[in-house]
Structure formats: C-alpha cells, structure tokens
Design a protein around this motif. Structure first.
Motif, PDB file in Angstrom:
ATOM      1  N   LEU A 290      34.091  51.879  26.699  1.00  0.00           N
ATOM      2  CA  LEU A 290      34.190  51.850  25.246  1.00  0.00           C
ATOM      3  C   LEU A 290      32.893  52.247  24.559  1.00  0.00           C
ATOM      4  O   LEU A 290      32.915  52.937  23.544  1.00  0.00           O
ATOM      5  CB  LEU A 290      34.615  50.458  24.764  1.00  0.00           C
ATOM      6  N   CYS A 291      31.744  51.776  25.080  1.00  0.00           N
ATOM      7  CA  CYS A 291      30.479  52.044  24.390  1.00  0.00           C
ATOM      8  C   CYS A 291      29.432  52.698  25.290  1.00  0.00           C
ATOM      9  O   CYS A 291      28.324  52.976  24.833  1.00  0.00           O
ATOM     10  CB  CYS A 291      29.918  50.753  23.805  1.00  0.00           C
ATOM     11  N   ASP A 292      29.765  52.879  26.560  1.00  0.00           N
ATOM     12  CA  ASP A 292      28.871  53.531  27.531  1.00  0.00           C
ATOM     13  C   ASP A 292      27.636  52.694  27.866  1.00  0.00           C
ATOM     14  O   ASP A 292      26.682  53.188  28.447  1.00  0.00           O
ATOM     15  CB  ASP A 292      28.431  54.913  27.027  1.00  0.00           C
ATOM     16  N   SER A 293      27.637  51.412  27.510  1.00  0.00           N
ATOM     17  CA  SER A 293      26.531  50.525  27.890  1.00  0.00           C
ATOM     18  C   SER A 293      26.663  50.150  29.358  1.00  0.00           C
ATOM     19  O   SER A 293      27.768  50.168  29.920  1.00  0.00           O
ATOM     20  CB  SER A 293      26.551  49.254  27.036  1.00  0.00           C
ATOM     21  N   PRO A 294      25.560  49.810  30.010  1.00  0.00           N
ATOM     22  CA  PRO A 294      25.659  49.397  31.415  1.00  0.00           C
ATOM     23  C   PRO A 294      26.433  48.099  31.557  1.00  0.00           C
ATOM     24  O   PRO A 294      26.406  47.241  30.665  1.00  0.00           O
ATOM     25  CB  PRO A 294      24.189  49.224  31.833  1.00  0.00           C
ATOM     26  N   ARG A 295      27.130  47.952  32.652  1.00  0.00           N
ATOM     27  CA  ARG A 295      27.836  46.711  32.943  1.00  0.00           C
ATOM     28  C   ARG A 295      26.930  45.776  33.734  1.00  0.00           C
ATOM     29  O   ARG A 295      26.041  46.222  34.460  1.00  0.00           O
ATOM     30  CB  ARG A 295      29.104  46.990  33.751  1.00  0.00           C
ATOM     31  N   HIS A 296      27.183  44.483  33.595  1.00  0.00           N
ATOM     32  CA  HIS A 296      26.455  43.512  34.409  1.00  0.00           C
ATOM     33  C   HIS A 296      27.457  42.566  35.079  1.00  0.00           C
ATOM     34  O   HIS A 296      28.625  42.491  34.708  1.00  0.00           O
ATOM     35  CB  HIS A 296      25.419  42.741  33.580  1.00  0.00           C
ATOM     36  N   TYR A 297      26.957  41.840  36.063  1.00  0.00           N
ATOM     37  CA  TYR A 297      27.810  40.921  36.807  1.00  0.00           C
ATOM     38  C   TYR A 297      28.250  39.759  35.928  1.00  0.00           C
ATOM     39  O   TYR A 297      27.482  39.245  35.113  1.00  0.00           O
ATOM     40  CB  TYR A 297      27.049  40.370  38.015  1.00  0.00           C
ATOM     41  N   GLU A 298      29.509  39.343  36.110  1.00  0.00           N
ATOM     42  CA  GLU A 298      29.985  38.163  35.394  1.00  0.00           C
ATOM     43  C   GLU A 298      30.687  37.169  36.319  1.00  0.00           C
ATOM     44  O   GLU A 298      30.436  35.979  36.249  1.00  0.00           O
ATOM     45  CB  GLU A 298      30.926  38.541  34.255  1.00  0.00           C
ATOM     46  N   MET A 299      31.567  37.646  37.191  1.00  0.00           N
ATOM     47  CA  MET A 299      32.292  36.718  38.059  1.00  0.00           C
ATOM     48  C   MET A 299      32.784  37.436  39.304  1.00  0.00           C
ATOM     49  O   MET A 299      32.725  38.667  39.395  1.00  0.00           O
ATOM     50  CB  MET A 299      33.475  36.098  37.329  1.00  0.00           C
ATOM     51  N   GLN A 300      33.267  36.657  40.279  1.00  0.00           N
ATOM     52  CA  GLN A 300      33.872  37.235  41.469  1.00  0.00           C
ATOM     53  C   GLN A 300      34.919  36.286  42.026  1.00  0.00           C
ATOM     54  O   GLN A 300      34.757  35.058  41.987  1.00  0.00           O
ATOM     55  CB  GLN A 300      32.813  37.538  42.534  1.00  0.00           C
ATOM     56  N   LEU A 301      36.014  36.850  42.497  1.00  0.00           N
ATOM     57  CA  LEU A 301      37.039  36.071  43.169  1.00  0.00           C
ATOM     58  C   LEU A 301      36.665  35.933  44.632  1.00  0.00           C
ATOM     59  O   LEU A 301      36.088  36.839  45.229  1.00  0.00           O
ATOM     60  CB  LEU A 301      38.407  36.758  43.043  1.00  0.00           C
ATOM     61  N   MET A 302      37.014  34.789  45.231  1.00  0.00           N
ATOM     62  CA  MET A 302      36.647  34.503  46.613  1.00  0.00           C
ATOM     63  C   MET A 302      37.894  34.385  47.490  1.00  0.00           C
ATOM     64  O   MET A 302      38.981  34.054  47.018  1.00  0.00           O
ATOM     65  CB  MET A 302      35.823  33.214  46.673  1.00  0.00           C
ATOM     66  N   SER A 303      37.723  34.633  48.771  1.00  0.00           N
ATOM     67  CA  SER A 303      38.853  34.728  49.698  1.00  0.00           C
ATOM     68  C   SER A 303      39.686  33.452  49.843  1.00  0.00           C
ATOM     69  O   SER A 303      40.883  33.558  50.155  1.00  0.00           O
ATOM     70  CB  SER A 303      38.362  35.181  51.080  1.00  0.00           C
ATOM     71  N   PRO A 304      39.169  32.218  49.637  1.00  0.00           N
ATOM     72  CA  PRO A 304      40.055  31.051  49.706  1.00  0.00           C
ATOM     73  C   PRO A 304      41.235  31.143  48.742  1.00  0.00           C
ATOM     74  O   PRO A 304      42.288  30.553  49.002  1.00  0.00           O
ATOM     75  CB  PRO A 304      39.128  29.879  49.344  1.00  0.00           C
ATOM     76  N   LEU A 305      41.066  31.886  47.664  1.00  0.00           N
ATOM     77  CA  LEU A 305      42.165  32.102  46.723  1.00  0.00           C
ATOM     78  C   LEU A 305      43.386  32.682  47.441  1.00  0.00           C
ATOM     79  O   LEU A 305      44.524  32.277  47.182  1.00  0.00           O
ATOM     80  CB  LEU A 305      41.683  33.034  45.611  1.00  0.00           C
ATOM     81  N   ILE A 306      43.164  33.609  48.360  1.00  0.00           N
ATOM     82  CA  ILE A 306      44.271  34.228  49.101  1.00  0.00           C
ATOM     83  C   ILE A 306      44.959  33.189  49.974  1.00  0.00           C
ATOM     84  O   ILE A 306      46.188  33.160  50.079  1.00  0.00           O
ATOM     85  CB  ILE A 306      43.759  35.394  49.964  1.00  0.00           C
ATOM     86  N   TYR A 307      44.180  32.326  50.597  1.00  0.00           N
ATOM     87  CA  TYR A 307      44.753  31.287  51.456  1.00  0.00           C
ATOM     88  C   TYR A 307      45.699  30.385  50.678  1.00  0.00           C
ATOM     89  O   TYR A 307      46.817  30.098  51.137  1.00  0.00           O
ATOM     90  CB  TYR A 307      43.627  30.456  52.084  1.00  0.00           C
ATOM     91  N   PHE A 308      45.282  29.946  49.494  1.00  0.00           N
ATOM     92  CA  PHE A 308      46.126  29.059  48.702  1.00  0.00           C
ATOM     93  C   PHE A 308      47.404  29.770  48.254  1.00  0.00           C
ATOM     94  O   PHE A 308      48.479  29.170  48.235  1.00  0.00           O
ATOM     95  CB  PHE A 308      45.359  28.525  47.489  1.00  0.00           C
ATOM     96  N   LEU A 309      47.296  31.039  47.898  1.00  0.00           N
ATOM     97  CA  LEU A 309      48.484  31.791  47.516  1.00  0.00           C
ATOM     98  C   LEU A 309      49.456  31.928  48.684  1.00  0.00           C
ATOM     99  O   LEU A 309      50.672  31.800  48.523  1.00  0.00           O
ATOM    100  CB  LEU A 309      48.085  33.176  46.998  1.00  0.00           C
ATOM    101  N   GLN A 310      48.918  32.172  49.869  1.00  0.00           N
ATOM    102  CA  GLN A 310      49.778  32.312  51.046  1.00  0.00           C
ATOM    103  C   GLN A 310      50.498  31.015  51.381  1.00  0.00           C
ATOM    104  O   GLN A 310      51.634  31.027  51.863  1.00  0.00           O
ATOM    105  CB  GLN A 310      48.950  32.773  52.240  1.00  0.00           C
ATOM    106  N   GLU A 311      49.862  29.886  51.095  1.00  0.00           N
ATOM    107  CA  GLU A 311      50.473  28.597  51.390  1.00  0.00           C
ATOM    108  C   GLU A 311      51.750  28.374  50.591  1.00  0.00           C
ATOM    109  O   GLU A 311      52.682  27.733  51.066  1.00  0.00           O
ATOM    110  CB  GLU A 311      49.479  27.467  51.088  1.00  0.00           C
ATOM    111  N   ALA A 312      51.804  28.904  49.369  1.00  0.00           N
ATOM    112  CA  ALA A 312      52.959  28.666  48.498  1.00  0.00           C
ATOM    113  C   ALA A 312      53.853  29.891  48.344  1.00  0.00           C
ATOM    114  O   ALA A 312      54.878  29.825  47.669  1.00  0.00           O
ATOM    115  CB  ALA A 312      52.486  28.220  47.118  1.00  0.00           C
ATOM    116  N   ALA A 313      53.502  31.007  48.951  1.00  0.00           N
ATOM    117  CA  ALA A 313      54.255  32.243  48.780  1.00  0.00           C
ATOM    118  C   ALA A 313      55.555  32.216  49.574  1.00  0.00           C
ATOM    119  O   ALA A 313      55.654  31.543  50.609  1.00  0.00           O
ATOM    120  CB  ALA A 313      53.403  33.436  49.202  1.00  0.00           C
ATOM    121  N   ASP A 314      56.550  32.966  49.089  1.00  0.00           N
ATOM    122  CA  ASP A 314      57.776  33.118  49.865  1.00  0.00           C
ATOM    123  C   ASP A 314      57.551  34.187  50.925  1.00  0.00           C
ATOM    124  O   ASP A 314      56.477  34.782  51.013  1.00  0.00           O
ATOM    125  CB  ASP A 314      58.963  33.459  48.949  1.00  0.00           C
ATOM    126  N   ASP A 315      58.575  34.442  51.723  1.00  0.00           N
ATOM    127  CA  ASP A 315      58.405  35.346  52.864  1.00  0.00           C
ATOM    128  C   ASP A 315      57.985  36.754  52.434  1.00  0.00           C
ATOM    129  O   ASP A 315      57.102  37.360  53.054  1.00  0.00           O
ATOM    130  CB  ASP A 315      59.703  35.421  53.669  1.00  0.00           C
TER     131      ASP A 315
END
Length: 377
Positions: A290-315
């Motif tokens: 939008l403005c061509d300014s540099p981006r900086h770090y704000e957050m990151q998702l971590m792999s345990p998130l995938i584990y919890f999703l798999q625990e409740a996911a259907d086949d």
C-alpha cells in the motif's frame, strides 16, 4: 500488545466451529470475524495463489498497537492457509491480512488517548451520573431519583458486559461496527476452532520455571514418574545437547529450546521485535503493497497449533493437515501501519483498511536432519 514476547496458548474449544465472536477475539480455526460486510473484500485475497481454491482461516489474532503517538485499538491479523494436499507444503499457499480501522475513523470524540481500557470502560458507563460518596455528610440530601436512574443504568451496563475479560475492549470502541449477517460459504473449508489466551514468555534467565516445563515434557516422553533426581538429570542431559552439540544447527537448537520451554504455544507475538527462526535461511518479507514502506516482524504461528488441529479434525481434515509440515509461519507487517488504498483496487471496506502482508514459511527439514544426527532420539 506490548512489552516482552506474548505467547498464544490454547484455551477452550468452540461449541461450533462456525460460531461467531467478534474481531477482538483471538482464536485458531473457525470462521473469520469480519468487522465489515464480506462482499466488500476483494475475492482474490481469500484464494490460494497455487491452486485457486478458497483458503481456510488458520488463526485470528487481535493485535492493537500503542506505540508512542500511534494508537490503534481496532486492529487484527488473519492468517489463512490452503488445505489441498499439494499446497500445504508450499509457501505461496499461505496469506496474512492486516485489518484495522482507517485513520479518519480513529478520532476520539471524548476521553483521553492515555486512558487505560478499564478507565475508559468506566467513563463509558457515565460514572458522572452516580451520586457522591455515600460516606459524605451530604448524603442526607441525596436525590433518590438520581440514585434510581444510576442503579438502572448500572444494571443495564452489567447485562451488556457478561463477555469474558478477553473481550473487554469490545465495550470501549469509539465507533462500534454494525452487526453484519454471518454468511458461511459452504465452499470454504473450516478447521476445528479453539480460543487462545496470551501470557508473557518467561525470561531465559528464569531457570527454575524453564527447567520445570522442560522436565515435565521429558518425563511425558519417556513415560517416567520418577522423583526430582530423575527430573534434574533429564534437564542436565538436554542442556548438554543444546550447549555442547557443536555439529548441530545452532539456529534450530535455539528454536527447539524456546519451543520446549512452552510446548503448547500456538503463536508468538512481539510487535517490531525479532522472530524466532527455525532455520538461518530467511526469505524476504518485502515492502508494504500500500505505501511501499519496509515491513517488520510482528508475530509467528508455531507448529503445536497443527497438533491441536489434528486432534479435533475429522478424517478428511487430518489428511489435509498431514501436509502442513511447517515449523513456523512468520508474519511481517507494514512498519508504518498505513491506511492507504491499493492502486486500482478498493482496499478500504466500510471504514476499514485491508492490507496483504508478508508471510515467511519455515519447514521442518532442519528438525528431521537434527533428529537423524541423534541429538533428540
């Protein structure tokens, strides 16, 4: 959000994966809580760049900013991913959106910008209508009508504030968003939904806390229920691996140490800070579209998130999630928090700005290589 690193920890599962909340809610999976009509959003932002199908919500994080003269309460980050088997391991199949109220909508008609959320909440309750201190000598002349009105107003206010504390700020927005009909697109995949609360990460110097967390994890893996002596040995052994395994990748070892310190962390947040890298090879976050300014770090998702999703996911969902083999998704946002419009395209929806931000995906290749070296067997 501010201070040290905030960790997103798993909370309660939603009763329904499509249940509505609001944009002040942080959660994993489910349906995005758009603060504007969805039809005003460019459709391309919700399509996978690799296969063209609709993306699913991976995480919604309420991310207000208060940094010097910059103060934005109405702001959230949305991270999307593709569940198609061939796309889960491709970095172009993930997208991050920054959504915030446009600058002209941020002016406060009353109250100080320096008020805390709780103070502003009290002001919005019209506390000036309350009678004076009942212990004051003038209470004999108290206006009973004023007291009745104040009590009535307090009861009405209390009935509107039964939401959990995590949504307290939704009571103090200056211009509340209109309620929009919630439309669930049957073509959009929906992941299992659970809510997320935040806690500050303990300092690496906080050895007792770190040892306790890591020892508990070691015992669970080894199936041991031994005494404190066994716990201490487990920690000392891992400390040796981190500090003395010179042939292992140092970046990954640091990543794993931080992850094992809080093994349930679903995201890490530190506005303008530094990411926790799983590999030293970092892609380019690019500049703001939008403005061509540099981006900086704000957050990151971590792999345990995938584990919890798999625990409740259907086949069918489990099959798709098996292809999500990333260690972390790192989100970089515009360092200026701009509210410009994208050239040739309407990016401002109903007083809100929608900006596509940068996502860097780091996969688990390093973990497999380190495991093959025998350090974590």
């Amino acid at each position: 959000m501010g201070g040290g690193v905030l960790l997103g920890m798993p909370g309660l599962w939603a009763d329904d994966n499509c249940e509505p909340s609001d944009h002040y809610t942080s959660k994993v999976g489910g349906i995005p809580d758009w603060p504007f009509p969805l039809e005003t959003l460019p459709e391309r932002l919700l399509l996978c760049d690799a296969c063209g199908i609709k993306l699913c919500l991976v995480a919604q994080v309420y991310a207000p900013v208060s940094d010097g003269s910059l103060k934005i309460d109405d702001r959230l980050l949305l991270v999307f991913g593709c569940t198609k088997p061939n796309c889960g391991s491709s970095s172009i199949s993930y997208r991050a959106l920054r959504i915030q109220r446009s600058s002209e909508e941020r002016e406060s008609p009353a109250g100080s910008q320096d008020e805390s959320p709780l103070t502003a909440y009290c002001v919005s309750g019209s506390k000036s209508n309350w009678p004076e201190d009942p212990d004051d000598e003038s209470d004999d002349n108290m206006d009973l009508d004023a007291l009745a009105n104040a009590l009535s107003e307090a009861g009405s206010l209390a009935s509107q504030s039964k939401k959990s504390f995590k949504n307290l700020k939704s009571q103090i927005v200056i211009k509340p968003s209109p309620v929009h009909a919630r439309v669930v697109d049957m073509e959009t995949p929906v992941l299992p939904c659970f809510y997320v609360y935040t806690q500050e990460e303990a300092s690496s110097r906080d050895v007792p806390s770190l040892c306790s967390n890591y020892s508990a994890l070691s015992i669970k893996i080894k199936g041991s229920d031994g005494g404190n002596h066994e716990k201490e040995e487990a920690w000392e052994e891992e400390a040796y691996e981190y500090d003395k395994a010179l042939t292992a990748d140092r970046t990954y070892l640091k990543f794993k140490k931080k992850l094992d310190g809080n093994p349930e962390q679903c995201f890490r947040y530190l506005y303008g800070g530094k990411p926790l890298l799983a590999t030293a090879e970092v892609g380019e976050a690019g500049s703001c579209k939008l403005c061509d300014s540099p981006r900086h770090y704000e957050m990151q998702l971590m792999s345990p998130l995938i584990y919890f999703l798999q625990e409740a996911a259907d086949d069918s969902q489990k099959h798709s999630l098996e292809n999500w083999n990333w260690m972390t998704l790192i989100v970089h946002t515009c360092s200026m928090n701009c509210s410009n419009k994208l050239d040739g395209e309407e990016s401002s929806a109903d007083g809100w700005v929608v900006a596509e931000e940068g996502v860097i995906v780091q996969f688990e290749k390093l973990m497999q290589e380190s495991t093959n070296l025998g350090f974590f067997s």
